[in-house]
Design a protein around this motif. Structure first.
Motif, mmCIF file in Angstrom:
data_model
loop_
_atom_site.group_PDB
_atom_site.id
_atom_site.type_symbol
_atom_site.label_atom_id
_atom_site.label_comp_id
_atom_site.label_asym_id
_atom_site.label_seq_id
_atom_site.Cartn_x
_atom_site.Cartn_y
_atom_site.Cartn_z
ATOM 1 N N TRP A 84 -5.779 -31.236 25.946
ATOM 2 C CA TRP A 84 -6.303 -30.552 26.955
ATOM 3 C C TRP A 84 -8.012 -30.546 26.962
ATOM 4 N N GLY A 85 -8.704 -30.512 25.878
ATOM 5 C CA GLY A 85 -10.073 -30.597 25.499
ATOM 6 C C GLY A 85 -10.583 -32.190 25.490
ATOM 7 N N GLY A 86 -9.825 -33.100 25.666
ATOM 8 C CA GLY A 86 -10.355 -34.584 25.534
ATOM 9 C C GLY A 86 -10.770 -35.188 24.371
ATOM 10 N N SER A 87 -9.985 -34.468 23.062
ATOM 11 C CA SER A 87 -10.135 -35.053 21.692
ATOM 12 C C SER A 87 -9.071 -34.699 20.914
ATOM 13 N N MET A 88 -8.806 -35.243 19.746
ATOM 14 C CA MET A 88 -7.671 -34.771 18.949
ATOM 15 C C MET A 88 -8.005 -33.503 18.526
ATOM 16 N N THR A 89 -9.128 -33.173 17.976
ATOM 17 C CA THR A 89 -9.403 -31.975 17.140
ATOM 18 C C THR A 89 -9.748 -30.687 17.842
ATOM 19 N N ASN A 90 -9.620 -29.370 17.307
ATOM 20 C CA ASN A 90 -10.002 -28.330 17.916
ATOM 21 C C ASN A 90 -9.733 -28.198 19.370
ATOM 22 N N ASN A 91 -8.579 -28.468 20.136
ATOM 23 C CA ASN A 91 -8.273 -28.085 21.387
ATOM 24 C C ASN A 91 -6.551 -28.105 21.399
ATOM 25 N N PRO A 92 -6.200 -27.359 22.488
ATOM 26 C CA PRO A 92 -4.755 -27.550 22.565
ATOM 27 C C PRO A 92 -4.181 -28.802 22.860
ATOM 28 N N LEU A 93 -3.230 -29.156 22.134
ATOM 29 C CA LEU A 93 -2.561 -30.710 22.370
ATOM 30 C C LEU A 93 -1.158 -30.211 22.719
ATOM 31 N N LEU A 94 -0.687 -31.095 23.596
ATOM 32 C CA LEU A 94 0.766 -31.282 23.941
ATOM 33 C C LEU A 94 1.433 -32.330 23.557
ATOM 34 N N VAL A 95 2.396 -32.320 22.983
ATOM 35 C CA VAL A 95 3.370 -33.483 22.429
ATOM 36 C C VAL A 95 4.800 -33.481 23.084
ATOM 37 N N ALA A 96 4.839 -34.443 23.734
ATOM 38 C CA ALA A 96 6.281 -34.523 24.574
ATOM 39 C C ALA A 96 7.107 -35.648 24.615
ATOM 40 N N TRP A 97 8.379 -35.438 24.330
ATOM 41 C CA TRP A 97 9.266 -36.667 24.096
ATOM 42 C C TRP A 97 10.662 -36.461 24.658
ATOM 43 N N ARG A 98 11.820 -37.306 24.885
ATOM 44 C CA ARG A 98 12.635 -37.383 25.251
ATOM 45 C C ARG A 98 13.773 -36.887 24.221
ATOM 46 N N GLY A 99 14.799 -35.627 24.265
ATOM 47 C CA GLY A 99 15.555 -35.185 23.461
ATOM 48 C C GLY A 99 16.749 -35.883 23.517
ATOM 49 N N THR A 100 17.754 -35.800 22.500
ATOM 50 C CA THR A 100 18.935 -36.681 22.490
ATOM 51 C C THR A 100 19.871 -36.292 23.768
ATOM 52 N N SER A 101 19.723 -35.258 24.605
ATOM 53 C CA SER A 101 20.475 -35.045 25.587
ATOM 54 C C SER A 101 19.575 -35.365 27.055
ATOM 55 N N ASN A 102 18.594 -36.513 26.768
ATOM 56 C CA ASN A 102 17.785 -36.695 27.661
ATOM 57 C C ASN A 102 16.982 -35.705 28.528
ATOM 58 N N ASN A 103 16.850 -34.429 27.679
ATOM 59 C CA ASN A 103 15.993 -33.215 28.073
ATOM 60 C C ASN A 103 14.748 -33.878 27.695
ATOM 61 N N ALA A 104 13.744 -32.914 28.242
ATOM 62 C CA ALA A 104 12.274 -33.162 27.805
ATOM 63 C C ALA A 104 12.111 -32.059 26.611
ATOM 64 N N VAL A 105 11.598 -32.579 25.591
ATOM 65 C CA VAL A 105 10.927 -31.533 24.487
ATOM 66 C C VAL A 105 9.543 -31.507 24.563
ATOM 67 N N LEU A 106 8.993 -30.293 24.637
ATOM 68 C CA LEU A 106 7.530 -30.024 24.448
ATOM 69 C C LEU A 106 6.992 -29.260 23.454
ATOM 70 N N SER A 107 6.107 -29.733 22.829
ATOM 71 C CA SER A 107 5.651 -29.297 21.521
ATOM 72 C C SER A 107 4.015 -29.168 21.461
ATOM 73 N N PRO A 108 3.695 -27.589 21.655
ATOM 74 C CA PRO A 108 2.172 -27.223 21.533
ATOM 75 C C PRO A 108 1.903 -27.387 20.203
ATOM 76 N N ARG A 109 0.555 -28.161 20.026
ATOM 77 C CA ARG A 109 0.209 -28.544 18.763
ATOM 78 C C ARG A 109 -1.192 -28.291 18.588
ATOM 79 N N TRP A 110 -1.915 -28.428 17.471
ATOM 80 C CA TRP A 110 -3.492 -28.040 17.196
ATOM 81 C C TRP A 110 -3.354 -28.898 15.962
ATOM 82 N N ALA A 111 -4.939 -29.684 15.947
ATOM 83 C CA ALA A 111 -5.204 -30.169 14.761
ATOM 84 C C ALA A 111 -6.660 -30.018 14.423
#
Ligand code: HEM
Ligand SMILES: *[C@@H]1O[C@H](CO)[C@@H](O)[C@H](O)[C@H]1NC(C)=O
Length: 218
Positions: A84-111
């Protein structure tokens, strides 16, 4: 040679600081929200990730505001990241992928450095049933985020995205699926491509944001 091609593509995107295609306004027939949309290439064969953002029309600058994020991710993608802050570090990151039931998994992260981002409790995502779907080629999700438009920078100051203009966002792409695909706290392998673009928030303003969102979350 594929490896150097991808590096070249990443360098080209990083070098221009602009996306291949500029913002378009997307009126979502499913949710009724108006989004600004950008398509970010991660492969030179035309494959890309679509990032769409919708916000309320009644927010002041230098305040935190809610945002709806919609992403369309090809099923070949292992994980897709949004900074969200336009770089890898020190801003809210969202990582998203497809789970095993074809569902969307959303993972809020920070580095705080260029190592694997850790789970981040400062941003909360609520997935909408409407606007979240998968088919043979793509997974799409739509979610409300509280805590994505404001955060504390490494110097202790508070950063705010602009509700009126362009904000620099960044994406990351990995072809490798997370080790524990149904767990938002799964370990992740490093990206192969990253890139930046200016995302126009001014045309993402929705007059009936709160009313529309309250129907979508219930
Ligand atoms: C295992 C996970 C990850 C590792 C080990 C990792 C590591 C790195 C490294 C080593 C760089 C290069 C820094 C340089 O060129 O000086 C980098 C850059 C970058 N990464 Fe990650 N990363 C990871 C996950 C993510 C995620 C989840 C995102 C976004 C959601 C992301 C976004 C970026 C961006 C935008 C850059 C470009 C440089 C910058 O903006 O700081 N990374 N990463
Ligand atoms: C699959 O879903 C994506 C995302 O909703 C959509 O853009 C695409 O048109 C769909 N493809 C087909 C063949 O329906």
């Amino acid at each position: 040679m594929l490896w150097t091609t991808w590096l070249g593509l990443a360098a080209a995107i990083l070098g221009t600081g602009k996306s291949a295609a500029a913002d378009t306004v997307y009126r979502d027939p499913d949710t009724g929200l108006v989004f600004t949309s950008n398509f970010e290439l991660y492969k030179s064969d035309g494959h890309g990730i679509t990032v769409r953002i919708a916000i309320p029309d009644n927010v002041q600058s230098y305040t935190a505001f809610d945002a709806v994020i919609q992403m369309v991710i090809p099923n070949e993608v292992g994980w897709a990241g949004l900074a969200w802050g336009g770089s890898m570090t020190n801003n809210p990151l969202l990582v998203a992928w497809r789970g095993t039931s074809n569902n969307a998994v959303l993972s809020p992260r920070w580095a705080s450095s260029h190592v694997q981002p850790q789970p981040y409790s400062g941003a909360q995502y609520t997935l909408f049933k409407t606007g979240t779907k998968t088919n043979a080629t793509h997974t799409q999700f739509t979610a409300l985020c509280k805590g994505c438009t404001s955060w504390t920078a490494s110097d202790g100051s508070t950063r705010y995205l602009s509700p009126r203009g362009g904000n620099r966002l960044a994406f990351a792409y990995s072809p490798t699926r997370p080790a524990s695909p149904n767990s938002p706290t799964s370990s992740l392998s490093i990206h192969e491509v990253v890139g930046y673009w200016q995302h126009d928030f001014s045309q993402a303003a929705n007059a009936n944001f709160e009313a529309t969102v309250s129907k979508l979350v219930s």
